[in-house]
Design a protein around this motif. Structure first.
Motif, PDB file in Angstrom:
ATOM      1  N   SER A   1      -0.110 -12.508  -1.871  1.00 49.73           N
ATOM      2  CA  SER A   1       0.700 -13.703  -1.656  1.00 49.73           C
ATOM      3  C   SER A   1       0.742 -14.570  -2.905  1.00 49.73           C
ATOM      4  CB  SER A   1       0.143 -14.532  -0.486  1.00 49.73           C
ATOM      5  OG  SER A   1       0.380 -13.889   0.748  1.00 49.73           O
TER       6      SER A   1
ATOM      7  N   ALA B   1      10.527  -7.504  -5.915  1.00 50.23           N
ATOM      8  CA  ALA B   1       9.255  -6.949  -5.466  1.00 50.23           C
ATOM      9  C   ALA B   1       8.498  -6.320  -6.631  1.00 50.23           C
ATOM     10  CB  ALA B   1       9.491  -5.915  -4.363  1.00 50.23           C
TER      11      ALA B   1
ATOM     12  N   PHE C   1       8.836  -7.632   1.210  1.00 51.35           N
ATOM     13  CA  PHE C   1       8.298  -8.968   0.950  1.00 51.35           C
ATOM     14  C   PHE C   1       9.032  -9.981   1.813  1.00 51.35           C
ATOM     15  CE2 PHE C   1      11.765  -8.867  -2.183  1.00 51.35           C
ATOM     16  CZ  PHE C   1      12.287 -10.162  -2.124  1.00 51.35           C
TER      17      PHE C   1
ATOM     18  N   LEU D   1       5.342 -16.506  -0.992  1.00 50.08           N
ATOM     19  CA  LEU D   1       6.005 -15.196  -1.070  1.00 50.08           C
ATOM     20  C   LEU D   1       4.930 -14.141  -0.867  1.00 50.08           C
ATOM     21  CD1 LEU D   1       8.696 -13.900  -3.473  1.00 50.08           C
ATOM     22  CD2 LEU D   1       6.593 -12.582  -3.209  1.00 50.08           C
ATOM     23  N   THR D   2       5.105 -13.279   0.124  1.00 56.46           N
ATOM     24  CA  THR D   2       4.093 -12.282   0.478  1.00 56.46           C
ATOM     25  C   THR D   2       4.629 -10.869   0.299  1.00 56.46           C
ATOM     26  OG1 THR D   2       3.125 -13.793   2.105  1.00 56.46           O
ATOM     27  CG2 THR D   2       2.536 -11.469   2.281  1.00 56.46           C
ATOM     28  N   LEU D   3       3.877 -10.060  -0.444  1.00 50.15           N
ATOM     29  CA  LEU D   3       4.186  -8.643  -0.650  1.00 50.15           C
ATOM     30  C   LEU D   3       3.289  -7.825   0.271  1.00 50.15           C
ATOM     31  CD1 LEU D   3       3.989  -8.908  -4.516  1.00 50.15           C
ATOM     32  CD2 LEU D   3       6.117  -8.495  -3.289  1.00 50.15           C
ATOM     33  N   GLN D   4       3.871  -7.112   1.205  1.00 50.75           N
ATOM     34  CA  GLN D   4       3.095  -6.290   2.138  1.00 50.75           C
ATOM     35  C   GLN D   4       2.770  -4.957   1.468  1.00 50.75           C
ATOM     36  OE1 GLN D   4       2.327  -7.799   4.935  1.00 50.75           O
ATOM     37  NE2 GLN D   4       1.119  -6.183   5.905  1.00 50.75           N
TER      38      GLN D   4
ATOM     39  N   THR E   1       4.943  -7.704  -7.926  1.00 54.51           N
ATOM     40  CA  THR E   1       3.851  -6.739  -7.770  1.00 54.51           C
ATOM     41  C   THR E   1       3.157  -6.498  -9.098  1.00 54.51           C
ATOM     42  OG1 THR E   1       4.925  -5.627  -5.904  1.00 54.51           O
ATOM     43  CG2 THR E   1       3.275  -4.380  -7.119  1.00 54.51           C
TER      44      THR E   1
ATOM     45  N   PHE F   1      -2.270  -7.271   1.579  1.00 54.39           N
ATOM     46  CA  PHE F   1      -1.055  -7.900   1.074  1.00 54.39           C
ATOM     47  C   PHE F   1      -1.405  -8.840  -0.077  1.00 54.39           C
ATOM     48  CE2 PHE F   1      -2.550 -10.471   4.652  1.00 54.39           C
ATOM     49  CZ  PHE F   1      -2.566 -11.758   4.121  1.00 54.39           C
TER      50      PHE F   1
END
Length: 322
Positions: free
Chosen positions: A126, A160, A105, A81-84, A164, A124
């Motif tokens: 992850s 998110a 995300f 899971l990636t949060l930009q 985060t 980012f």
């Protein structure tokens, strides 16, 4: 303690090889193609909680690919899971391509081919965790890879915000606390995926899907009852036992198997918390409807490849696969 990988002290020529190593070391093995003539310095800060890893990444333009060759080599079944946070990324998987903006995300499955391209300076975060820790069906997951979820509103914003904040506080969590927050986060993510796919939209009262929702809700509310049975469940919903079994056959499982896995999953979570609560294995098993400690131990080991007491003591760090 966090692990920090950085190419800032290296010459531009040496950064290519070192960054490739750093990316594959921090994540799953990936083919890395740096797109800058003089590669910018990159930095990865990683925290580990059990089998879950959270990494903050700062880097320049590049393209990373998870190829069939690399998948066959390591065989890891992991989700990412990636949060930009800054910059844009283009992601491809399962025949889809999407643009990920800051605040979005996305989810990638490392057991299948994917590609990600970023241009310019990006930042980012992850989260990488075992596929079997996210309790959603494979077909549901495939429907949502390479999809941008906006963190600016709706249920996606809740997901998110939670991940985060968890990343921001990572340095202050010990392994036990980190695993608990991850477990809650994955429950939230599974709820989001089911909501996204319309599982919780109002259904006509006479449809089998609506009945299945009611049946499962009844089961979850009565998991602690050791006398919970197909006969009792069917009677509570004024349906036949035969029809009840047909409902679960549509999901390629049985009533008994579904109840057992729901109980086991809650026992697995509670066993990680039990040392702090002063609870023994048998007590946790009884809380979720298991009458026989020996039977509980057998089915727990069969499901997770580890004895309940070993899981209680070592958690994910001591997990063994059958």
């Amino acid at each position: 303690m966090p692990v920090v990988l950085s190419t800032a002290a290296l010459s531009a020529a040496d950064r290519v090889e070192r960054w490739h190593e750093a990316v594959s070391q921090a994540f799953v093995p990936l083919d890395v193609n740096l797109l800058e003539k003089d590669p910018s310095p990159g930095r990865i800060v990683t925290h580990q909680w059990g089998a879950t890893q959270v990494s903050d990444v700062q880097a320049g333009s590049q393209e990373v690919t998870r190829s069939k060759r690399l998948i066959a080599r390591d065989g890891k079944e992991l989700l990412i899971l990636t949060l930009q946070r800054r910059g844009r990324a283009v992601k491809e998987q399962d025949g889809r391509e999407c643009l990920i903006d800051p605040g979005d995300f996305s989810i990638s499955d490392a057991s299948r081919v994917f590609r990600k391209k970023v241009e310019g300076e990006v930042c980012f975060t992850s989260f990488q965790f075992p596929r079997n820790e996210l309790r959603v069906r494979d077909e549901d997951l495939r429907a949502l890879t390479a999809t941008a979820f906006s963190g600016r509103g709706g249920s996606a914003a809740l997901v998110a915000a939670y991940f985060t904040r968890m990343a921001c506080e990572a340095a202050g969590f010990n392994d036990f606390v980190g695993r608990q927050f991850v477990a809650t986060g994955l429950d939230l993510l599974a709820l989001f995926i089911n909501e996204r796919l319309g599982r919780f939209r109002p259904q006509a009262p006479d449809t089998s899907a609506a009945m299945m929702v009611r049946v499962k809700d009844h089961i979850l509310q009565n998991l602690a009852d050791p006398d919970l049975s197909p006969t009792a469940i069917a009677a509570a919903h004024f349906i036949s036992v035969r029809y009840l079994h047909k409902l679960f056959q549509l999901e390629e499982t049985t009533v008994g198997e579904w109840i057992r896995m729901q109980r086991l999953e809650r026992c697995r979570r509670d066993l990680l918390r039990s040392p702090a609560l002063g609870l023994g294995v048998a007590t946790v098993a009884r809380r979720w409807g298991f009458v026989s400690p020996s039977h509980f131990s057998r089915v727990f080991r069969a499901a997770y490849g580890i004895a309940p007491r070993d899981w209680q003591i070592h958690g994910l760090s001591g997990e063994r696969r059958p």
